[in-house]
Design a protein around this motif. Structure first.
Motif, short mmCIF file in Angstrom:
data_model
loop_
_atom_site.label_atom_id
_atom_site.label_comp_id
_atom_site.label_asym_id
_atom_site.label_seq_id
_atom_site.Cartn_x
_atom_site.Cartn_y
_atom_site.Cartn_z
N SER A 140 0.81 -1.22 0.00
CA SER A 140 0.00 0.00 0.00
C SER A 140 0.84 1.27 0.00
CB SER A 140 -0.93 0.00 1.22
OG SER A 140 -0.18 -0.03 2.42
N SER A 141 2.15 1.12 0.12
CA SER A 141 3.04 2.28 0.13
C SER A 141 4.21 1.99 -0.79
CB SER A 141 3.54 2.56 1.56
OG SER A 141 4.49 3.61 1.56
N ALA A 142 4.00 2.22 -2.10
CA ALA A 142 4.97 1.75 -3.08
C ALA A 142 5.21 2.79 -4.17
CB ALA A 142 4.48 0.46 -3.72
N THR A 143 6.41 2.77 -4.71
CA THR A 143 6.75 3.56 -5.89
C THR A 143 7.34 2.64 -6.94
OG1 THR A 143 8.93 4.08 -4.97
CG2 THR A 143 7.16 5.67 -4.57
N ARG A 144 7.19 3.03 -8.20
CA ARG A 144 7.67 2.21 -9.31
C ARG A 144 9.19 2.26 -9.39
NH1 ARG A 144 4.75 0.66 -14.14
NH2 ARG A 144 6.04 -0.94 -15.14
N CYS A 145 9.81 1.13 -9.65
CA CYS A 145 11.26 1.06 -9.87
C CYS A 145 11.55 1.17 -11.36
CB CYS A 145 11.83 -0.26 -9.37
SG CYS A 145 11.72 -0.55 -7.60
N ARG A 146 12.58 1.95 -11.69
CA ARG A 146 13.02 2.06 -13.08
C ARG A 146 14.53 2.16 -13.12
NH1 ARG A 146 8.20 4.93 -12.98
NH2 ARG A 146 6.68 4.33 -14.58
N VAL A 147 15.12 1.39 -14.02
CA VAL A 147 16.57 1.43 -14.17
C VAL A 147 17.00 2.76 -14.80
CG1 VAL A 147 16.78 -1.07 -14.35
CG2 VAL A 147 16.46 0.29 -16.43
N SER A 148 18.30 3.02 -14.77
CA SER A 148 18.82 4.27 -15.29
C SER A 148 18.80 4.28 -16.82
CB SER A 148 20.27 4.47 -14.82
OG SER A 148 21.14 3.60 -15.54
N ALA A 149 19.10 5.45 -17.38
CA ALA A 149 19.17 5.61 -18.84
C ALA A 149 20.60 5.80 -19.32
CB ALA A 149 18.31 6.80 -19.27
N VAL A 150 21.57 5.45 -18.48
CA VAL A 150 22.98 5.61 -18.84
C VAL A 150 23.32 4.68 -20.02
CG1 VAL A 150 25.35 5.24 -18.04
CG2 VAL A 150 23.67 6.35 -16.54
N THR A 151 24.04 5.20 -20.99
CA THR A 151 24.32 4.41 -22.20
C THR A 151 25.81 4.21 -22.46
OG1 THR A 151 24.21 6.41 -23.56
CG2 THR A 151 22.18 5.12 -23.33
N SER A 152 26.68 4.74 -21.63
CA SER A 152 28.12 4.55 -21.85
C SER A 152 28.80 4.16 -20.55
CB SER A 152 28.76 5.81 -22.42
OG SER A 152 28.62 6.90 -21.52
N LEU A 153 29.79 3.28 -20.64
CA LEU A 153 30.45 2.79 -19.44
C LEU A 153 31.22 3.89 -18.72
CD1 LEU A 153 31.77 -0.71 -20.56
CD2 LEU A 153 29.91 -0.20 -18.97
N ASP A 154 31.69 4.90 -19.44
CA ASP A 154 32.43 5.96 -18.76
C ASP A 154 31.53 6.86 -17.93
OD1 ASP A 154 31.17 7.35 -20.78
OD2 ASP A 154 33.00 8.20 -21.64
N ARG A 155 30.22 6.60 -17.97
CA ARG A 155 29.27 7.30 -17.11
C ARG A 155 28.54 6.34 -16.18
NH1 ARG A 155 25.04 9.63 -20.33
NH2 ARG A 155 24.42 10.64 -18.40
N ALA A 156 28.98 5.07 -16.16
CA ALA A 156 28.25 4.02 -15.46
C ALA A 156 28.85 3.70 -14.11
CB ALA A 156 28.20 2.76 -16.31
N SER A 157 27.97 3.39 -13.15
CA SER A 157 28.36 2.96 -11.82
C SER A 157 28.20 1.44 -11.73
CB SER A 157 27.49 3.65 -10.76
OG SER A 157 27.84 3.23 -9.46
N LEU A 158 29.28 0.76 -11.34
CA LEU A 158 29.33 -0.69 -11.24
C LEU A 158 29.33 -1.11 -9.78
CD1 LEU A 158 30.09 -3.68 -12.02
CD2 LEU A 158 32.46 -2.88 -12.17
N SER A 159 28.48 -2.07 -9.43
CA SER A 159 28.47 -2.63 -8.08
C SER A 159 28.81 -4.11 -8.14
CB SER A 159 27.10 -2.43 -7.42
OG SER A 159 27.10 -2.96 -6.11
N TYR A 160 29.57 -4.58 -7.15
CA TYR A 160 29.98 -5.98 -7.10
C TYR A 160 30.08 -6.40 -5.64
CZ TYR A 160 34.65 -4.09 -6.10
OH TYR A 160 35.70 -3.42 -5.54
N SER A 161 30.47 -7.65 -5.39
CA SER A 161 30.54 -8.14 -4.01
C SER A 161 31.97 -8.20 -3.49
CB SER A 161 29.89 -9.52 -3.89
OG SER A 161 28.49 -9.42 -3.96
N SER A 162 32.87 -8.86 -4.22
CA SER A 162 34.25 -8.97 -3.78
C SER A 162 35.09 -9.35 -4.99
CB SER A 162 34.40 -10.02 -2.68
OG SER A 162 34.17 -11.31 -3.20
N LEU A 163 36.42 -9.33 -4.82
CA LEU A 163 37.32 -9.70 -5.90
C LEU A 163 37.72 -11.17 -5.87
CD1 LEU A 163 39.74 -6.63 -5.96
CD2 LEU A 163 37.77 -7.07 -7.45
#
Length: 263
Positions: A140-163
């Motif tokens: 009952s308390s929700a907002t829509r999720c939408r991914v980003s519109a980034v189209t190039s890796l030099d503007r992209a944020s990468l998330s990972y867990s470990s090396l």
């Protein structure tokens, strides 16, 4: 498309009960921790929460199969619930609030509904096939999720867990190559990487060692938010042993980086 609305509501009920279980033991001074055969930790909260969900599923969905991290597969049928009572157990046992219960329903090999509940963060994400992804504290308390519109890796944020996992798979050089061309890298880890992707806060997430219970629920949230979820080889869905999730436009270029031939 509302075929799985009832299943999604039921998944929220499972998540409510799981939240009560996990929060009651979070930061408990008498939390019991064991080491599994694969050397990963498991707490009494992991086991008790999965057992409680299995009991509820047995009563409410007796014909459905169940696949869980702690107690494996049970039952047979086209419908199976895939559950991870605490994704981020290492965070949980150290008092870090970044952990979640993952609940997904699969029909044959397709995830049709999923809930990711992170009660210590006060957040929950969910999706059903064809209806979009949402986040909030409740239905009952929700907002829509939408991914980003980034189209190039030099503007992209990468998330990972470990090396370490990348090194174990022999993929560390390719992964490091990817990090060098991205705008930003952070190790948010586990479910959190994929939910930040669905929120549009990061643009790609990748992990080299995963199981179905790690990926089923996050995969449908990412896809229903407009992103792509595949294995590192590009195979769609969460049925492999690793994952690449992106906002969509970045996917082919990231796959090329991670699958470059050895020199």
């Amino acid at each position: 498309m509302v075929a799985h609305d009832d299943d999604l509501r039921f998944a929220h009920v499972l998540a409510d009960d799981a939240d009560s279980q996990t929060m009651s033991r979070f930061r408990a001074p008498d939390l019991r921790v064991e080491t599994k055969a694969d050397q990963s930790p498991v707490t009494d909260a992991d086991k008790a929460t999965e057992e409680a969900m299995r009991r509820t599923l047995g009563r409410a969905r007796p014909r459905d199969a169940v696949v869980g991290e702690e107690f494996g597969a049970g039952g047979y049928g086209a419908r199976r619930w895939v559950i991870d009572p605490i994704d981020g157990t290492k965070n949980y046992l150290r008092g870090v609030p970044v952990w979640a219960t993952l609940i997904a329903l699969m029909v044959e090999d397709e995830v049709v509904a999923g809930v990711v509940s992170a009660p210590a963060l006060g957040r929950r994400w969910w999706a059903a096939r064809g209806t979009g992804a949402y986040t909030g504290r409740s239905l009952s308390s929700a907002t829509r999720c939408r991914v980003s519109a980034v189209t190039s890796l030099d503007r992209a944020s990468l998330s990972y867990s470990s090396l370490s996992g990348w090194e174990k798979r022999g993929l560390l050089p390719a992964f490091l190559d990817l990090t060098r061309v991205c705008w930003r890298t952070r190790a948010y880890g586990d479910f959190w990487s994929y939910m930040l992707l669905a929120d549009g806060a990061v643009d790609l997430a990748a992990e080299p060692e995963l199981a179905l219970h790690d990926m089923a629920a996050p995969s449908i949230v990412v896809e229903e938010a407009g992103g792509r979820f595949t294995g590192l080889d590009g195979t769609p869905g969460p049925l492999g042993a690793d994952a690449l999730a992106t906002n969509g436009p970045l996917h082919p270029e990231v796959l090329a980086h991670l699958n470059q031939p050895e020199s």
